[in-house]
Design a protein around this motif. Structure first.
Motif, short mmCIF file in Angstrom:
data_model
loop_
_atom_site.label_atom_id
_atom_site.label_comp_id
_atom_site.label_asym_id
_atom_site.label_seq_id
_atom_site.Cartn_x
_atom_site.Cartn_y
_atom_site.Cartn_z
N GLY A 12 5.00 -43.44 85.30
CA GLY A 12 5.84 -44.18 84.39
C GLY A 12 7.39 -44.10 84.61
O GLY A 12 7.72 -43.94 85.61
N SER A 13 8.27 -44.40 83.80
CA SER A 13 9.63 -44.22 83.64
C SER A 13 10.08 -43.32 82.83
O SER A 13 9.41 -43.13 81.56
CB SER A 13 9.91 -45.51 83.41
OG SER A 13 9.82 -46.59 84.54
N ILE A 14 11.21 -42.79 82.97
CA ILE A 14 11.98 -41.88 81.88
C ILE A 14 13.46 -42.20 82.11
O ILE A 14 13.80 -42.30 82.89
CB ILE A 14 11.64 -40.46 82.29
CG1 ILE A 14 10.32 -39.86 82.32
CG2 ILE A 14 12.46 -39.46 81.22
CD1 ILE A 14 10.05 -38.48 82.59
N HIS A 15 13.91 -42.41 80.69
CA HIS A 15 15.32 -42.66 80.46
C HIS A 15 15.95 -41.27 79.80
O HIS A 15 15.20 -40.85 78.97
CB HIS A 15 15.66 -43.68 79.73
CG HIS A 15 15.69 -45.35 80.56
ND1 HIS A 15 14.20 -45.75 80.68
CD2 HIS A 15 16.40 -46.08 80.88
CE1 HIS A 15 14.41 -46.69 81.41
NE2 HIS A 15 15.63 -46.99 81.20
N ALA A 16 17.00 -40.83 80.40
CA ALA A 16 17.59 -39.37 79.62
C ALA A 16 19.17 -39.50 79.80
O ALA A 16 19.67 -40.38 80.19
CB ALA A 16 16.90 -38.36 80.52
N LEU A 17 19.56 -38.66 78.88
CA LEU A 17 20.89 -38.30 78.76
C LEU A 17 21.42 -37.42 79.79
O LEU A 17 20.65 -36.82 80.41
CB LEU A 17 21.25 -37.64 77.39
CG LEU A 17 21.09 -38.30 76.14
CD1 LEU A 17 21.28 -37.11 74.94
CD2 LEU A 17 21.80 -39.67 75.80
N PRO A 18 22.82 -37.73 80.25
CA PRO A 18 23.10 -36.78 81.49
C PRO A 18 23.10 -35.33 80.79
O PRO A 18 23.04 -35.18 79.69
CB PRO A 18 24.64 -37.18 81.42
CG PRO A 18 24.59 -38.81 80.82
CD PRO A 18 23.72 -38.81 80.00
N GLU A 19 22.99 -34.38 81.86
CA GLU A 19 23.03 -33.03 81.30
C GLU A 19 24.48 -32.74 80.62
O GLU A 19 25.40 -32.87 81.29
CB GLU A 19 22.65 -32.08 82.56
CG GLU A 19 21.39 -32.27 83.28
CD GLU A 19 20.28 -31.74 82.46
OE1 GLU A 19 20.58 -30.80 81.50
OE2 GLU A 19 18.96 -31.96 83.02
N GLY A 20 24.27 -31.77 79.42
CA GLY A 20 25.35 -31.60 78.79
C GLY A 20 26.07 -32.34 77.96
O GLY A 20 27.28 -32.30 77.77
N THR A 21 25.35 -33.42 77.42
CA THR A 21 25.86 -34.44 76.62
C THR A 21 25.87 -34.03 75.21
O THR A 21 24.64 -33.57 74.73
CB THR A 21 25.00 -35.71 76.87
OG1 THR A 21 25.19 -36.22 77.95
CG2 THR A 21 25.54 -36.72 75.77
#
Length: 458
Positions: free
Chosen positions: A102-111
């Motif tokens: 599958g796919s994963i969307h994520a925030l940038p680290e440290g947001t």
């Protein structure tokens, strides 16, 4: 020695598939048996900020997404599952060929992140996405809690370096090492944890313990011997009489001008008063370059109090309050199904509702550069501001170009925290940061509620 004592305490990467709650495996066997293979979206978020927090610093989500792409079940892991006598052989054969597709969307680290905003979203066949729940929550929970605590310490120190001294009272050796990664993102200057420092490239910092002083018959022999061994070091001066120890150090430097002392450390007593006394002694002797650091039972409130009182302290070492995040040690993360087979899904329990659909966060700034609020939308919507969630895994493949370097994560996090409204950067509770939920999300929620009503009526 028992078999249990001979076992390894930390999982290898090949064992990560077993780092899950049993019900994940029983559910995915049931999905598999029923032929439920449609695409699901799961969202990782929290509904409420912990006490004493105005924001959380999202951390670990991109690294955890990378781990997901390596998840598999080898022969040894399948044999272990077979011993549970709960799984069909055909299902175990399916697991033996498992790879995340599958796919994963994520925030940038440290947001900086706020309630109901996804730290990441997983889109995959439902069995694949379900399997990831416990692993993702464990990784993201730990690092987000520790990064958020570290961020508060950095803010309280007002530009002075803060060093991690917390390993000895952390909840496990895995947490101690992984925590250093979170501390780096949050902007800590160093760590006393050697393995953590070497693993995550954060400077290793340390001085000495009181036992080193106590083991010598003469305090001066201990301090001066250590200074000769380690030029530029920090000397612990409060084992007996702090002020007298500093006076003798100054006299020793006069006798031996080549002595190179970088700093002294205060670990007990009235640190504000002692720091002022020591600073005066050092300055009067022409040693303005010798810094004063403090440790011993510190947290962000004590640091703030010391600096507000004018204590001339140049840096801080923080242990238990940081490593255990003792005032807010947990975050009620949730990993909830928000869409399956193209239909919105939600949890409607009192106090535990969720928002359906695949989402995006847009963060809007004022003309001054300060963040003014967020828009939580469906993935295909647009809104004012900058979109925050980005693909980090696509069709089971990790996208390394989407993952910045640790230094980039630290710098971006520092800039993002500095862009928050001033009240949110304080230690006291502040008015909630505005997060507007789009009308289309509300429509999808109503659609799901109508479907649930029809199902219950039928």
């Amino acid at each position: 020695m028992s078999h249990a004592m001979r076992g390894k305490e930390l999982p290898d990467e090949e064992d990560l598939g077993l780092l899950t709650d049993l019900y994940e495996l029983t559910m995915i066997q049931a999905y598999w048996a029923k032929g439920m293979h449609d695409t699901a979206t799961f969202s990782l978020f929290f509904r409420k900020l912990p006490a004493h927090r105005n924001f959380m610093l999202a951390c670990g989500q991109q690294y955890a997404a990378h781990l997901v792409t390596k998840l598999h079940f080898g022969e040894r892991q399948i044999d272990k599952l077979r011993r549970l006598d709960m799984f069909d052989n055909d299902f175990l054969d399916w697991l033996a060929h498992f790879r995340f597709t599958g796919s994963i969307h994520a925030l940038p680290e440290g947001t900086p992140i706020f309630p109901h905003e996804p730290l990441l979203e997983v889109e995959a066949p439902i069995a694949e996405a379900q399997l990831l729940e416990s692993l993702l929550m464990n990784y993201v929970h730990l690092e987000t809690v520790l990064a958020s605590k570290a961020s508060r310490l950095v803010l309280a120190a007002e530009g002075r370096p803060v060093v991690d001294f917390g390993m000895r009272r952390m909840h496990g050796i895995d947490a101690a090492v992984r925590g250093v990664r979170a501390y780096r993102v949050a902007g800590l200057a160093g760590t006393s944890n050697v393995l953590g420092a070497l693993t995550h490239d954060l400077p290793a910092n340390g001085t000495m313990a009181h036992s080193f002083i106590q083991a010598h018959d003469n305090e001066d022999d201990a301090l001066l011997g250590f200074a000769r061994q380690y030029p530029g070091t920090t000397l612990l001066v409060d084992t007996y009489d702090t002020v007298e120890a500093v006076k003798r150090l100054i006299a020793a430097i006069e006798r031996e001008p080549t002595l190179d002392i970088g700093a002294i450390r205060l670990d007990s007593g009235d640190m504000g008063k002692l720091a002022r006394q020591c600073r005066q002694l050092l300055d009067d002797a022409g040693h303005e370059h010798i810094r004063i650091t403090a440790s011993g039972g510190l947290d962000e409130y004590r640091i703030q109090q010391l600096l507000a009182g004018g204590a001339p302290i140049d840096g801080f070492g923080v242990g238990t309050a940081l490593g255990a995040a003792s005032d807010a040690p947990c975050l009620e993360l949730a990993y909830k199904l928000t869409e399956y087979a193209g239909k919105p899904r939600l949890k409607h329990s009192p106090g535990k509702h969720s928002l359906p659909g695949r989402k995006q966060i847009y963060r809007e700034r004022r003309s001054t550069g300060e963040f003014m609020g967020d828009h939580l939308t469906l993935r295909d919507e647009s809104a004012p501001g900058t979109p925050l969630l980005a693909a980090i895994v696509n069709d089971g493949v990790f996208l390394p170009e989407a993952l910045g370097s640790p230094d980039q994560a630290r710098d971006a996090s520092r800039d993002a925290v500095a862009s928050l409204p001033a009240a949110l950067r304080g230690l006291d509770s502040a008015p909630a940061y505005p997060v507007a939920i789009s009308e289309r999300i509300h429509e999808r929620r109503r659609e799901a509620e109508v479907r649930l009503e029809l199902l219950s009526d039928g």
